[in-house]
Design a protein around this motif. Structure first.
Motif, PDB file in Angstrom:
ATOM      1  N   MET A   1       0.852  -1.184   0.000  1.00 47.57           N
ATOM      2  CA  MET A   1       0.000   0.000   0.000  1.00 47.57           C
ATOM      3  C   MET A   1       0.893   1.241   0.000  1.00 47.57           C
ATOM      4  SD  MET A   1      -2.602  -1.189   3.025  1.00 47.57           S
ATOM      5  CE  MET A   1      -3.248   0.455   3.179  1.00 47.57           C
ATOM      6  N   ARG A   2       0.510   2.222  -0.826  1.00 51.90           N
ATOM      7  CA  ARG A   2       1.310   3.446  -0.884  1.00 51.90           C
ATOM      8  C   ARG A   2       0.436   4.643  -0.519  1.00 51.90           C
ATOM      9  NH1 ARG A   2       2.611   3.216  -5.838  1.00 51.90           N
ATOM     10  NH2 ARG A   2       1.120   4.734  -6.629  1.00 51.90           N
ATOM     11  N   ILE A   3       0.953   5.493   0.349  1.00 45.90           N
ATOM     12  CA  ILE A   3       0.226   6.695   0.729  1.00 45.90           C
ATOM     13  C   ILE A   3       0.405   7.728  -0.391  1.00 45.90           C
ATOM     14  CG2 ILE A   3      -0.128   8.452   2.503  1.00 45.90           C
ATOM     15  CD1 ILE A   3      -0.454   5.589   3.552  1.00 45.90           C
ATOM     16  N   ASN A   4      -0.683   8.045  -1.103  1.00 47.83           N
ATOM     17  CA  ASN A   4      -0.609   9.011  -2.198  1.00 47.83           C
ATOM     18  C   ASN A   4      -0.911  10.435  -1.762  1.00 47.83           C
ATOM     19  OD1 ASN A   4       0.192   7.214  -4.138  1.00 47.83           O
ATOM     20  ND2 ASN A   4      -1.861   6.851  -4.941  1.00 47.83           N
ATOM     21  N   LYS A   5      -1.844  10.579  -0.824  1.00 51.39           N
ATOM     22  CA  LYS A   5      -2.195  11.898  -0.300  1.00 51.39           C
ATOM     23  C   LYS A   5      -2.457  11.757   1.190  1.00 51.39           C
ATOM     24  CE  LYS A   5      -4.485  13.643  -4.497  1.00 51.39           C
ATOM     25  NZ  LYS A   5      -5.771  14.162  -5.057  1.00 51.39           N
ATOM     26  N   ILE A   6      -2.198  12.816   1.933  1.00 52.44           N
ATOM     27  CA  ILE A   6      -2.511  12.764   3.364  1.00 52.44           C
ATOM     28  C   ILE A   6      -2.585  14.179   3.931  1.00 52.44           C
ATOM     29  CG2 ILE A   6      -0.097  12.527   4.115  1.00 52.44           C
ATOM     30  CD1 ILE A   6      -1.155  10.529   6.240  1.00 52.44           C
ATOM     31  N   SER A   7      -3.646  14.451   4.652  1.00 58.09           N
ATOM     32  CA  SER A   7      -3.767  15.715   5.379  1.00 58.09           C
ATOM     33  C   SER A   7      -4.052  15.450   6.852  1.00 58.09           C
ATOM     34  CB  SER A   7      -4.886  16.583   4.783  1.00 58.09           C
ATOM     35  OG  SER A   7      -6.122  15.903   4.837  1.00 58.09           O
ATOM     36  N   ALA A   8      -4.236  14.179   7.189  1.00 57.21           N
ATOM     37  CA  ALA A   8      -4.518  13.784   8.571  1.00 57.21           C
ATOM     38  C   ALA A   8      -3.219  13.485   9.321  1.00 57.21           C
ATOM     39  CB  ALA A   8      -5.396  12.532   8.580  1.00 57.21           C
ATOM     40  N   ILE A   9      -3.334  13.422  10.647  1.00 54.67           N
ATOM     41  CA  ILE A   9      -2.258  12.831  11.447  1.00 54.67           C
ATOM     42  C   ILE A   9      -2.554  11.345  11.512  1.00 54.67           C
ATOM     43  CG2 ILE A   9      -1.143  12.754  13.705  1.00 54.67           C
ATOM     44  CD1 ILE A   9      -2.092  15.640  14.114  1.00 54.67           C
ATOM     45  N   ALA A  10      -1.805  10.565  10.767  1.00 55.45           N
ATOM     46  CA  ALA A  10      -2.057   9.122  10.670  1.00 55.45           C
ATOM     47  C   ALA A  10      -0.845   8.360  11.195  1.00 55.45           C
ATOM     48  CB  ALA A  10      -2.348   8.725   9.238  1.00 55.45           C
ATOM     49  N   SER A  11      -1.097   7.331  11.955  1.00 58.00           N
ATOM     50  CA  SER A  11       0.005   6.548  12.530  1.00 58.00           C
ATOM     51  C   SER A  11      -0.464   5.134  12.795  1.00 58.00           C
ATOM     52  CB  SER A  11       0.484   7.175  13.849  1.00 58.00           C
ATOM     53  OG  SER A  11      -0.566   7.224  14.788  1.00 58.00           O
TER      54      SER A  11
END
Length: 307
Positions: A1-11
């Protein structure tokens, strides 16, 4: 899985590190552990399997392999490519598809749980990300664009849906160790007024703003002592702070109350500037509420294993 976009705090989080506070290591772990466990048992995992926690913002994940998963916790506007999907549904995403969580329509933090869990750094008996020390999870940090996250999911499970954690009007609390040292006005205010969750809140603590300050009868000086998530401590400003999963291991502020374990997940879902009210209960009620939460999770686990 690849993170393409992110605006959240994800962990990546699990249920946290339970036995290292004496060394100054905070617990970390999922903010809403009941929704976290619900998501895990729904996809056939043990409750403590590592999952991705997403706080408030959006995330877009390209899947290069099929995955059985669900979203639990905050109610997100979410899609597989352009097809809408819903919370607490066990679903399968095929290779080449994109999972998009656009925004939280209600609640604060959501969980992406996949069958088999996500590969993560295992440190001090936990996969949880410790942001302060910089270990656990994905390199000890929040996820960012370009990160490759490995899902262990391969099994194709049936599509099923379950009920989430039931909402309620008030957050239940029990008296803290310094309850009797606060004025009657402070106790009345805590139980009868609304508090606003400050935008200065984070995984360490939720700050609460109020018109009526919570004052002590007399000034006191406390030696530093052990604290944990759910404790409501009151600094000299009179505005309470609820300690959360990334809180320090010790503190010296007086503690007027603690959120019961059954309701701490619900409290974690209060968004910035939302209003919260508290209800005082006794220890027996707190234990019964925790038992009911556990029963709910066990019922979902049994249903998921049979379908």
């Amino acid at each position: 899985m690849r993170i393409n976009k992110i605006s959240a705090i994800a962990s990546i989080q699990d249920l946290g590190r339970k036995n290292y506070k004496q060394y100054g290591v905070n617990e970390s772990g999922a903010l809403d552990k009941w929704s976290f466990m619900l998501g895990n048992v729904l996809v056939g995992n043990e409750p403590n399997t590592p999952a991705i926690e997403i706080i408030l913002g959006g995330i877009e994940i390209y899947c290069d392999k099929p995955m059985t998963f669900c979203i639990s916790g905050a109610n997100y506007e979410a899609f597989i490519d352009e097809k809408p999907i819903h919370n607490n549904y066990r679903l399968r995403i095929e290779a080449g598809k994109t999972l998009r969580l656009v925004r939280a329509m209600s609640g604060m933090c959501a969980y992406i749980c996949c069958y088999g869990g996500f590969k993560a750094d295992f440190v001090l008996d936990s996969y949880s990300t410790n942001f302060v020390a910089g270990f656990g999870g994905y390199g000890g940090r929040a996820l960012k664009i370009g990160d490759e996250v490995i899902a262990n999911s391969k099994m194709n499970l049936s599509q099923i849906a379950v009920a989430g954690i039931k909402q309620q009007d008030k957050i239940r609390i029990i008296q803290g160790s310094e309850w009797d040292l606060f004025t009657d006005e402070a106790k009345y205010s805590l139980l009868n007024n609304e508090f606003i969750v400050s935008s200065k809140s984070n995984r360490m603590g939720y700050r609460l703003n109020c018109d009526k300050k919570l004052n002590l009868e007399n000034e006191i000086s406390l030696a530093s002592h052990g604290v944990k998530a759910g404790v409501i401590q009151v600094p000299s400003s009179g505005e309470p702070i609820v300690l959360m999963q990334d809180s320090q291991t010790t503190g010296g502020y007086p503690k007027i109350a603690s959120i019961i374990e059954a309701d701490l997940g619900l409290f974690s879902q209060y968004r910035f500037n939302s209003k919260v009210k508290f209800e005082l209960v006794d220890i027996q009620t707190a234990l019964q509420a925790k038992k009911e939460r556990i029963n709910h999770i066990n019922n979902i686990k049994e249903y998921a294993s049979e379908n």
